[in-house]
Scaffold this active site. Structure first.
Site, PDB file in Angstrom:
ATOM      1  NE  ARG A   1       4.582   5.977   8.386  1.00  0.00           N
ATOM      2  CZ  ARG A   1       4.345   5.114   7.082  1.00  0.00           C
ATOM      3  NH1 ARG A   1       4.645   6.159   6.070  1.00  0.00           N
ATOM      4  NH2 ARG A   1       3.771   4.297   7.088  1.00  0.00           N
TER       5      ARG A   1
ATOM      6  CG  LEU B   1       4.625  15.870   2.593  1.00  0.00           C
ATOM      7  CD1 LEU B   1       3.101  16.889   2.528  1.00  0.00           C
ATOM      8  CD2 LEU B   1       5.286  15.986   3.851  1.00  0.00           C
ATOM      9  CG  ASP B   2       5.607   9.118   4.606  1.00  0.00           C
ATOM     10  OD1 ASP B   2       6.632   8.868   3.640  1.00  0.00           O
ATOM     11  OD2 ASP B   2       5.447   8.714   5.686  1.00  0.00           O
ATOM     12  NE  ARG B   3      -1.483   6.017  -2.312  1.00  0.00           N
ATOM     13  CZ  ARG B   3      -1.930   5.023  -2.896  1.00  0.00           C
ATOM     14  NH1 ARG B   3      -1.156   3.966  -2.959  1.00  0.00           N
ATOM     15  NH2 ARG B   3      -2.865   4.711  -3.601  1.00  0.00           N
TER      16      ARG B   3
ATOM     17  CB  THR C   1       1.735  12.619   5.145  1.00  0.00           C
ATOM     18  OG1 THR C   1       2.578  11.377   6.088  1.00  0.00           O
ATOM     19  CG2 THR C   1       2.139  13.920   6.348  1.00  0.00           C
TER      20      THR C   1
END
Length: 251
Positions: free
Chosen positions: A173, A62-64, A66
C-alpha cells in the site's frame, strides 16, 4: 453496497494437510482480534478453528481489507518453522492490485518504510525506525474508462502484479502510494478522492488488493507447495467493470 463477509458460509479451503491449511480470506475479515479494530466480532482464526474443530496458528498476516491466500499451521512446532521461513524470506508471495493511473511495464521499488504502530519486538521493528523494503511491480493490463475525475474527462487504471521480497507493515500500500499509483480503496495511504468516486459510482467499499499466490518448500517433505486463490467476488466485479477482458488472469 456489496457484503464482503458471509460468515454463514464456511471459509474456502485452498490447501489442507495434517500440519498446514490455507484459506481464501474474504475482504473485510480480520485475521485475529485487534485493539485498532474494536468494531469486529469475528476473526479468521476463530472461524477456521471452529470449522476444523482444532486450534490453528496464522503464520503470517493479511490486512483486514485484503483478500486471498492466508496460511495457518496446525501445531505450535509447524507454526515456529513456517514463521521462520517467512522471516528469512523463503516464502514467495504474489499479489494483484487495481491502482490509479497507468503504471510502468515493470518497476522495482526500493523505498525504506517506517512501522505504523507500536507492536513490541526488537528496536528495528518499532515505530520511527526505517526498514528496507523492496517490491517488484509488473503491469498486467491497463484501462481507460469514460468516467470524469477532476479536470479529466476519463479515468485510467492498471491491474498490477506485486511481488514483495520483504514483508513490512502495509508495504504494498505504501509503495504504490509512493510511486503515485495508489491502490483503489486504500485508506489512509491511497487517494481519498478516488476512493469516494468508487464508493459513489460503483458502490465499492473494499480495497482492491488480493493475495494471489504463495509458494514455499514444505519443511518436512521438501515438496514445493504453490497455493493460488481465486479472486473474491468484489474484486472480480470491479475487474469486469473496469477492464475490457472478462477473463480473470488466474494462474
Amino acid at each position: 453496497m456489496s457484503q464482503l463477509i458471509n460468515t454463514s458460509q464456511p471459509l474456502s479451503l485452498l490447501y489442507q494437510r495434517s500440519d498446514l491449511v490455507a484459506i481464501n480470506k474474504p475482504h473485510g475479515l480480520l485475521v485475529h482480534r485487534s485493539h485498532i479494530a474494536s468494531d469486529a466480532s469475528e476473526f479468521a482464526v476463530q472461524l477456521l478453528r471452529d470449522q476444523l474443530g482444532q486450534r490453528v496458528y496464522p503464520v503470517h498476516r493479511l490486512d483486514r481489507k485484503t483478500g486471498g491466500v492466508l496460511l495457518f499451521a496446525l501445531s505450535e512446532s509447524m507454526n515456529s518453522i513456517m514463521q521462520q521461513q517467512f522471516a528469512e524470506g523463503l516464502i514467495n508471495k504474489t499479489y494483484l492490485a487495481i491502482v490509479r493511473g497507468y503504471t510502468n511495464d515493470e518497476q522495482d521499488i526500493d523505498y525504506p518504510l517506517r512501522r505504523d504502530h507500536r507492536n513490541g519486538g526488537d528496536a528495528a521493528s518499532r515505530p520511527g525506525v526505517e526498514q528496507e523494503a523492496f517490491t517488484h511491480v509488473k503491469t498486467l493490463q491497463r484501462t481507460e474508462i469514460p468516467l470524469p475525475f477532476g479536470n479529466h474527462a476519463t479515468s485510467r487504471y492498471s491491474l498490477v502484479e506485486l511481488t514483495p521480497t520483504t514483508g513490512r507493515m502495509h508495504q504494498l500500500r505504501k509503495h504504490m502510494a509512493h510511486i503515485l499509483h495508489p491502490i483503489i480503496g486504500d485508506r489512509p495511504h491511497g487517494c481519498n478522492k478516488q476512493n469516494k468516486l468508487f464508493k459513489d459510482h460503483f458502490e465499492m467499499n473494499t480495497m482492491l488488493l488480493h493475495a494471489q499466490r504463495i509458494s514455499f518448500t514444505h519443511p518436512i517433505t521438501s515438496e514445493v507447495i504453490t497455493i493460488t486463490a481465486p479472486w473474491q467476488t468484489e474484486f472480480g466485479r470491479m475487474f469486469s467493470t473496469l477492464f475490457e477482458s472478462g477473463s480473470l488472469p488466474i494462474y
